[in-house]
Write a protein that holds these residues in place. Structure first.
Motif, PDB file in Angstrom:
ATOM      1  N   ILE A 282      48.251 -18.861  37.258  1.00  0.00           N
ATOM      2  CA  ILE A 282      49.458 -18.513  37.105  1.00  0.00           C
ATOM      3  C   ILE A 282      49.747 -17.754  38.538  1.00  0.00           C
ATOM      4  O   ILE A 282      51.339 -18.122  39.146  1.00  0.00           O
ATOM      5  CB  ILE A 282      50.131 -17.989  35.564  1.00  0.00           C
ATOM      6  CG1 ILE A 282      49.604 -18.956  34.570  1.00  0.00           C
ATOM      7  CG2 ILE A 282      52.097 -17.673  36.240  1.00  0.00           C
ATOM      8  CD1 ILE A 282      50.650 -18.373  33.993  1.00  0.00           C
ATOM      9  N   VAL A 283      48.878 -16.945  38.822  1.00  0.00           N
ATOM     10  CA  VAL A 283      49.685 -15.899  39.872  1.00  0.00           C
ATOM     11  C   VAL A 283      49.259 -16.504  41.250  1.00  0.00           C
ATOM     12  O   VAL A 283      50.483 -16.249  42.242  1.00  0.00           O
ATOM     13  CB  VAL A 283      48.911 -14.634  40.159  1.00  0.00           C
ATOM     14  CG1 VAL A 283      48.629 -13.834  41.344  1.00  0.00           C
ATOM     15  CG2 VAL A 283      49.491 -13.494  38.981  1.00  0.00           C
ATOM     16  N   PRO A 284      48.468 -17.251  41.589  1.00  0.00           N
ATOM     17  CA  PRO A 284      48.549 -18.123  42.394  1.00  0.00           C
ATOM     18  C   PRO A 284      50.054 -18.986  43.293  1.00  0.00           C
ATOM     19  O   PRO A 284      50.601 -19.612  44.172  1.00  0.00           O
ATOM     20  CB  PRO A 284      47.517 -19.367  42.128  1.00  0.00           C
ATOM     21  CG  PRO A 284      46.697 -18.404  42.139  1.00  0.00           C
ATOM     22  CD  PRO A 284      47.322 -17.914  40.772  1.00  0.00           C
ATOM     23  N   ASN A 285      50.421 -19.623  42.225  1.00  0.00           N
ATOM     24  CA  ASN A 285      51.840 -20.460  42.173  1.00  0.00           C
ATOM     25  C   ASN A 285      52.530 -19.026  42.653  1.00  0.00           C
ATOM     26  O   ASN A 285      53.861 -20.371  42.811  1.00  0.00           O
ATOM     27  CB  ASN A 285      52.137 -21.118  40.658  1.00  0.00           C
ATOM     28  CG  ASN A 285      51.032 -22.451  40.590  1.00  0.00           C
ATOM     29  OD1 ASN A 285      51.259 -23.620  41.595  1.00  0.00           O
ATOM     30  ND2 ASN A 285      50.119 -22.037  40.207  1.00  0.00           N
ATOM     31  N   LEU A 286      52.940 -18.056  42.026  1.00  0.00           N
ATOM     32  CA  LEU A 286      53.857 -17.157  42.228  1.00  0.00           C
ATOM     33  C   LEU A 286      53.602 -16.541  43.346  1.00  0.00           C
ATOM     34  O   LEU A 286      54.676 -15.621  43.884  1.00  0.00           O
ATOM     35  CB  LEU A 286      53.956 -16.441  40.755  1.00  0.00           C
ATOM     36  CG  LEU A 286      53.764 -16.997  39.707  1.00  0.00           C
ATOM     37  CD1 LEU A 286      54.184 -15.912  39.072  1.00  0.00           C
ATOM     38  CD2 LEU A 286      55.162 -17.490  39.459  1.00  0.00           C
ATOM     39  N   MET A 287      52.385 -16.270  44.708  1.00  0.00           N
ATOM     40  CA  MET A 287      52.275 -16.143  45.681  1.00  0.00           C
ATOM     41  C   MET A 287      53.743 -15.793  46.876  1.00  0.00           C
ATOM     42  O   MET A 287      53.931 -14.828  47.292  1.00  0.00           O
ATOM     43  CB  MET A 287      50.958 -16.394  46.275  1.00  0.00           C
ATOM     44  CG  MET A 287      49.502 -15.783  44.924  1.00  0.00           C
ATOM     45  SD  MET A 287      49.764 -13.963  45.203  1.00  0.00           S
ATOM     46  CE  MET A 287      49.620 -13.538  46.475  1.00  0.00           C
ATOM     47  N   PRO A 288      53.857 -16.674  47.360  1.00  0.00           N
ATOM     48  CA  PRO A 288      55.245 -16.997  47.709  1.00  0.00           C
ATOM     49  C   PRO A 288      56.120 -16.180  46.896  1.00  0.00           C
ATOM     50  O   PRO A 288      56.978 -15.097  47.784  1.00  0.00           O
ATOM     51  CB  PRO A 288      55.577 -18.439  47.827  1.00  0.00           C
ATOM     52  CG  PRO A 288      54.619 -19.102  47.346  1.00  0.00           C
ATOM     53  CD  PRO A 288      53.819 -18.513  46.253  1.00  0.00           C
ATOM     54  N   TYR A 289      56.920 -16.191  45.745  1.00  0.00           N
ATOM     55  CA  TYR A 289      57.951 -15.407  46.075  1.00  0.00           C
ATOM     56  C   TYR A 289      56.971 -14.197  45.997  1.00  0.00           C
ATOM     57  O   TYR A 289      57.979 -12.780  46.010  1.00  0.00           O
ATOM     58  CB  TYR A 289      58.247 -15.624  44.009  1.00  0.00           C
ATOM     59  CG  TYR A 289      58.754 -15.398  43.818  1.00  0.00           C
ATOM     60  CD1 TYR A 289      60.392 -15.262  43.665  1.00  0.00           C
ATOM     61  CD2 TYR A 289      59.526 -14.221  42.691  1.00  0.00           C
ATOM     62  CE1 TYR A 289      61.664 -14.531  43.407  1.00  0.00           C
ATOM     63  CE2 TYR A 289      60.065 -13.271  42.383  1.00  0.00           C
ATOM     64  CZ  TYR A 289      61.374 -13.406  42.766  1.00  0.00           C
ATOM     65  OH  TYR A 289      62.490 -12.639  42.022  1.00  0.00           O
TER      66      TYR A 289
END
Length: 395
Positions: A282-289
């Motif tokens: 989950i967190v890797p997909n939120l890294m840009p944000y």
């Protein structure tokens, strides 16, 4: 025999043939099931003939139509040495992101600005003398002399020296505030969105309470009540004491759209724990944000701390950009005196350049977390793609 009789006989013959074929099929299946049922659990059992369907008789995958190999027993044809794995890790984790950053002018400019400030905070203090009264003449203008390129204050203190020696505490303050906000907001948002239920309700109640508290009065009260003694780490946290709540709300909304994704569901079926799924899926997909919010919080700490220092709210034990602006306005009337305007302009430009550098770095660094862009800049993956293209003839 008439044509009608011949057709009837043919139809009767086909029906008989189909009936016999079906009987033979049922007999074959019955024989296969009752012949040797233990072979399904026998790993050493040989399937005999090749399976045209790609599967052996005992349900195992038959490779090349012959030997039976379980899907979980298959091994890659190519193995990597420890050195190759380290090289691949270095390419994918370090060199590829560095190439992505350097290929974008915004990220490149942002990196150069951040490096410049880091050098000011470290090497600069070794090269430039500490600020002290009567270092030079009074209110010497900027770019008038090489000895004081940024000019001096009303007490003869070098502005370049003040700027350089104020940088370490400002960078520490910025880092502590941004890291505090991002970590707390990410933890609250991801756990709340992924777990749901009672955990979600409790965490969101705490988040909503923090969002309703006005940040500036809370910071002033805490700074007055606590004995922080100008500690930049504590001041950075106080400035962003409730800023994490908005980030937690936003991240929770993002996690709600990811927790039912197929790859997250596959991780749950494989028995992975909640921390592993959150940190790995989950967190890797939120890294840009998260990266963008890190920069926004860093900018908020810069502007908030400078404003509070300018108003004289926060305690300090060393030179600070906000304190420099306060002294320029209150001691020399920099807003109305052209002779002292450079005293106010120098810290203002220093703050603007740092904020601009962080913004450019965040905009360019957003491409680092794009897996396609990262793969395009990794040599090892490019070599693999090239070799695959050569093998398949470029098709």
């Amino acid at each position: 025999m008439s044509p009608t009789e011949r057709d009837g006989a043919a139809a009767s013959g086909d029906a008989e043939t189909n009936t016999n074929g079906a009987d033979h099929g049922v007999d074959a299946v019955t024989e296969a099931l009752t012949d040797d049922p233990d072979r399904f659990a026998d790993a050493e059992w040989a399937p005999g003939g090749s399976a045209i369907s790609g599967h052996a008789r005992n349900g195992r995958v038959a490779a090349d139509g012959g030997s039976a190999v379980s899907e979980f027993q298959q091994k890659a044809d190519v193995s990597m040495t420890a050195g190759e794995r380290r090289r691949q890790w270095l390419e994918e984790r370090v060199l590829a992101p560095a190439r992505i950053v350097w290929s974008d002018w915004r990220a490149r400019t942002g990196v150069l600005v951040v490096i410049l400030y880091l050098l000011m905070a470290t090497v600069g203090q070794m090269l430039i003398a500490a600020p002290s009264p009567n270092q030079g003449g009074y209110l010497v203008g900027a770019f008038r002399t090489l000895e004081f390129p940024l000019g001096t204050t009303a007490s003869g203190v070098s502005l370049l020296s003040q700027t350089v020696y104020a940088t370490p505490s400002m960078l520490t303050m910025i880092a502590s505030g941004a890291v505090f906000t991002v970590i707390l907001g990410t933890v609250f948002g991801t756990i709340s969105g992924y777990k749901g239920g009672t955990t979600d309700s409790v965490l969101m109640v705490v988040t909503d309470i923090m969002m309703t508290i006005p940040g500036l009065p809370l910071t002033i009260v805490l700074a007055s009540a606590l004995q922080i003694e100008g500690n930049p780490v504590v001041i950075g946290i106080l400035i962003t004491v409730n800023a994490w709540a908005g980030l937690a709300r936003a991240i929770r909304s993002q996690v709600l759209t990811l927790r039912d994704a197929e790859y997250v569901e596959a991780s749950r079926i494989m028995g992975m724990g909640t921390p592993t799924i959150i940190s790995g899926d989950i967190v890797p997909n939120l890294m840009p944000y998260i990266t963008m919010n890190f920069v926004q919080q860093a900018r908020a700490v810069i502007f908030g701390s400078v404003g509070l220092y300018f108003l004289g709210v926060l305690p300090y034990n060393s030179v600070n950009w906000g304190v420099m602006m306060n002294a320029a306005v209150n001691r020399a009337g920099a807003t109305s005196s052209p002779a002292a305007f450079h005293w106010l302009l120098v810290p203002m430009v220093t703050i603007i350049v740092l904020a601009l550098g962080l913004t450019l770095l965040a905009q360019g660094a957003d491409r680092i977390f794009n897996p396609r862009v990262r793969a395009r800049h990794a040599d090892t993956i490019a070599d693999d793609d090239e070799s695959s293209s050569n093998t398949t003839g470029g098709i």
